[in-house]
Design an enzyme around this catalytic site. Structure first.
Site, PDB file in Angstrom:
ATOM      1  N   GLY A 345       0.832  -1.191   0.000  1.00 55.52           N
ATOM      2  CA  GLY A 345       0.000   0.000   0.000  1.00 55.52           C
ATOM      3  C   GLY A 345       0.866   1.239   0.000  1.00 55.52           C
ATOM      4  N   GLY A 347       1.053   5.477   1.653  1.00 50.54           N
ATOM      5  CA  GLY A 347       0.532   6.452   2.594  1.00 50.54           C
ATOM      6  C   GLY A 347       1.086   7.819   2.283  1.00 50.54           C
ATOM      7  N   GLY A 348       0.876   8.731   3.205  1.00 49.41           N
ATOM      8  CA  GLY A 348       1.298  10.097   2.978  1.00 49.41           C
ATOM      9  C   GLY A 348       2.798  10.266   2.916  1.00 49.41           C
ATOM     10  CG  PHE A 349       4.545  10.717   5.776  1.00 49.09           C
ATOM     11  CD1 PHE A 349       4.566  12.026   5.354  1.00 49.09           C
ATOM     12  CD2 PHE A 349       3.703  10.361   6.804  1.00 49.09           C
ATOM     13  CE1 PHE A 349       3.765  12.981   5.959  1.00 49.09           C
ATOM     14  CE2 PHE A 349       2.908  11.304   7.422  1.00 49.09           C
ATOM     15  CZ  PHE A 349       2.939  12.623   6.990  1.00 49.09           C
ATOM     16  N   GLY A 350       5.194   7.609   2.156  1.00 52.00           N
ATOM     17  CA  GLY A 350       5.964   6.601   1.451  1.00 52.00           C
ATOM     18  C   GLY A 350       5.160   5.361   1.155  1.00 52.00           C
ATOM     19  CB  VAL A 352       3.926  -0.099   3.055  1.00 56.48           C
ATOM     20  CG1 VAL A 352       4.269  -1.242   4.013  1.00 56.48           C
ATOM     21  CG2 VAL A 352       3.807   1.207   3.823  1.00 56.48           C
ATOM     22  CE  LYS A 366       5.118   5.124   5.959  1.00 62.67           C
ATOM     23  NZ  LYS A 366       4.217   5.562   7.041  1.00 62.67           N
ATOM     24  CG  ASP A 463      -3.199  10.200  10.590  1.00 66.88           C
ATOM     25  OD1 ASP A 463      -4.369  10.611  10.469  1.00 66.88           O
ATOM     26  OD2 ASP A 463      -2.545   9.740   9.637  1.00 66.88           O
TER      27      ASP A 463
END
Length: 665
Positions: A345, A347-350, A352, A366, A463
């Site tokens: 998947g 996300g906002g920062f990289g 995975v 990640k 979060d």
């Protein structure tokens, strides 16, 4: 020549006699042990090697300053599937020497009593040792293993009065224990003119204060059944123990810290001159001072050389920078060079990826965005800090890789994806029956409590949402993604920021509208999450035709109208507890109140979830964050939205987030 009797009055000589004495100390008093033969290992196996390595490391840590301050130490050895988890807990009145002696004896005695069992718990009067192939750190364990012992002799006197005194003393000690950093308390009370009642209670310092109190309460509740009217009794769980006797079974001087009486100088022929005293004491004093200064100097140099973590935490860490660092080549092989087939998947920062290390261990990798503004040293320091967060309801950070522009985090692999994968899918919702949902709610609460109160650092996650709750093979929840987290000082309660990050529907009103965040911000997010778990509906994508704009207003309407069960997911047809459902709805609504002062703390929430006897206050109308008025206010602010899956996402900004944002103390 001064007599030996006289010399023993001098503190430095007494100290020296302890330092240089190698006389064999008495063995600790064995009580009982528990090692089920359901899981065993073969001799000369990898697991046995890891176990031997772990046990050999424990005695040396029993006398280290930080370990001795709590009488507790835990560690791991090896890698999955042959990883060994171990710990010891010394009784709170033990000296460093006594603790080390007990642990040293226990490490060999445990193997003698349980030569091939993977799990072992062994109790002595002076200490407790435990190891296992299963993770048990920070878990309050009082359901599966309990031992109860009582003195065969009855109390002489009025047994009812004795039982009342015992109940009063144990209750007082429970309160003192949870308020003591060592999770230890002992005291005595006069029963008759010639009989004194002594009591002692202790918890393992890795569990939360609420779990400690509940554990002690359960142990105390067992005393009448096993030990009523007896002159002594003891109840032992793996996480806590309670004991009482009619004799002083613990070191009273260590508990009361009584100052030693003044030394009286003898006179006459039996005395010695002051010059003789100085001649004896001065060299020893100077040597002791030089030894301490030299030790501190060398220790400070060692800390400066390996300055990977703040100095106050470095001296009892088994988590070092070297042990956490992965080679980039190893990561590339594990993930097949970050193949899209291995992608789990984004996300906002990289992104995975799933990976498999050469030893067969599965990992989640990640790969942080390359435009992160975080420096290499800050990145490494924060990796070490986050790696110390060890709780069964937090995803474990195994290590990192730092090579050129690559910043990579390596986590334990959690096989059942995230909570939203099941919760919002009509076909998969049925796999989350009520017992699993209730377990998930309680597990998330314990994980947040650990971050807020019981970890070495106070951490605000900022979060919390269903996609950041991962589920292991047994559907136990694990909080993940600390990209937004802020670390607070121990005495800090709130902060503010002009850069608002998070996910619509989970952000508290004071944070979304004013940038103010605190532990109560996470409490708000937890409340939204609880209501989502109960309803199976996502707050930010909620649509209802009977006047409710979002999930919170819908929940409030049904609570106000006396129809709370209307909220329950329709896939939960019969196998649920009505009391548990209503209790969770009540807690969820308390968490999302607009006035943060009226929201409960996570300590209170965990107590609410573990006791039906706690009286819950009436909730007030929640803050409806997704109303059109609120959205207009928020649209004028700079908001970095972290949920790419929703239609309400805001424009993305440059990724400046780190593993955790360290807030100034």
């Amino acid at each position: 020549m001064p007599s030996l009797k006289f010399l023993m009055f001098f503190p430095f000589l007494s100290l020296l006699s302890h330092l240089i004495s190698f006389a064999a100390a008495a063995d600790p008093t064995y009580v009982t042990n528990y090692c089920p033969n359901t899981t065993t290992f073969t001799r000369n196996s990898t697991y046995q090697s890891n176990l031997n390595l772990l046990l050999s490391s424990l005695p040396s840590n029993a006398s280290r300053s930080n370990a001795f301050s709590t009488g507790f130490f835990n560690a791991t050895a090896g890698q999955d599937p042959n990883r060994v988890y171990g710990m010891f807990l010394c009784r709170g009145d033990q000296t460093a020497r006594g603790c080390q002696n007990c642990v040293n004896f226990a490490t060999s005695d445990a193997i003698q009593r349980c030569p091939i069992e993977k799990q072992n718990m062994i109790w002595y009067n002076e200490c407790f040792l435990r190891y296992s192939n299963q993770y048990f750190f920070s878990i309050s364990d009082r359901a599966n293993v309990v031992f109860q012992f009582s003195n065969t002799q009855n109390v002489i006197g009025d047994q009812n009065s004795f039982n009342d005194l015992l109940a009063s003393l144990t209750k007082e000690l429970a309160t003192q224990t949870v308020n003591n950093p060592k999770y230890f308390a002992a005291a005595k009370r006069n029963f008759t003119a010639v009989q004194t009642l002594y009591g002692l209670e202790q918890c393992t310092p890795d569990i939360s204060s609420s779990d400690c109190y509940v554990c002690l309460r359960d142990a105390i509740a067992r005393l009448p059944g096993c030990c009523s009217g007896k002159r002594g009794g003891q109840v032992m769980f793996p996480s806590c123990n309670v004991r009482y006797e009619l004799y002083p079974f613990y070191n009273e001087s260590a508990i009361t810290a009584t100052a030693p009486p003044p030394v009286t100088r003898p006179e006459g022929k039996g005395g010695i001159s002051s010059s003789t005293v100085i001649a004896i004491v001065a060299p020893i004093s100077v040597s002791a001072v030089l030894f301490v200064v030299g030790f501190c100097f060398l220790r400070r140099r060692a800390k400066k050389k390996y300055n990977a973590v703040p100095e106050e935490n470095a001296d009892n860490d088994i988590t070092t920078l070297e042990s956490l660092q992965f080679d980039l080549g190893t990561i590339e092989v594990a993930t097949n060079r970050f193949s899209t087939d291995n992608k789990l998947g984004e996300g906002g920062f990289g992104d995975v990826y799933k990976g498999v290390l050469p030893n067969g261990q599965e990992i989640a990798v990640k790969r942080l965005s390359k435009n992160s503004g975080q420096g290499a040293e800050q990145f490494k320091n924060e990796v070490v800090l986050v790696a110390k967060l060890q709780h069964r309801n937090l995803v474990r950070l195994l290590g990192f890789c730092l090579a050129g522009e690559e910043k990579i985090l390596v986590y334990e692999f959690v096989p059942n994806k995230s909570l939203d994968y099941f919760l919002y899918d009509p076909e998969k919702q049925g796999q989350l029956d009520w017992s699993r949902r209730y377990k998930i709610i309680k597990g998330i609460a314990r994980g947040i409590l650990y971050l807020h109160e019981d970890s070495r650092l106070r951490i605000i996650h900022r979060d919390l949402k269903a996609s950041n709750i991962l589920l292991d093979a047994n559907m136990n929840p694990k909080i993940s993604d600390f990209g937004m987290a802020r670390i607070f000082g121990n005495d800090q309660t709130q902060g503010n920021t002009s850069r608002i990050v998070g996910t619509f529907g989970y952000m508290s009103p004071e944070y979304a509208m004013h940038g103010h965040f605190s532990v109560k911000s996470d409490v708000y997010s937890f409340g939204v999450l609880v209501l989502e778990i109960i309803t199976g509906k996502k707050n930010s994508n909620f649509y209802q035709t009977d006047g409710a704009e979002d999930l919170l207003s819908y929940a409030w309407k049904n609570w106000r109208d006396g129809t709370p069960m209307e909220l329950l997911d329709s896939t939960l047809t019969d196998s649920y507890s009505r009391n548990e459902v209503i209790q969770c709805i009540h807690i969820g609504l308390l968490c999302v109140q607009e006035d943060l002062a009226k929201r409960p703390t996570m300590t209170t929430i965990v107590l609410m979830l573990n006791s039906y006897s706690v009286t819950l206050p009436s909730p007030q109308q929640p803050a409806f964050l997704l109303s059109s008025q609120t959205e207009r206010i928020m649209s004028m602010k700079k908001i970095e939205h972290t949920d790419k899956s929703t239609s309400k996402s805001m424009p993305w900004s440059e990724d400046e987030a780190s593993i955790t944002e360290v807030y100034p103390r």
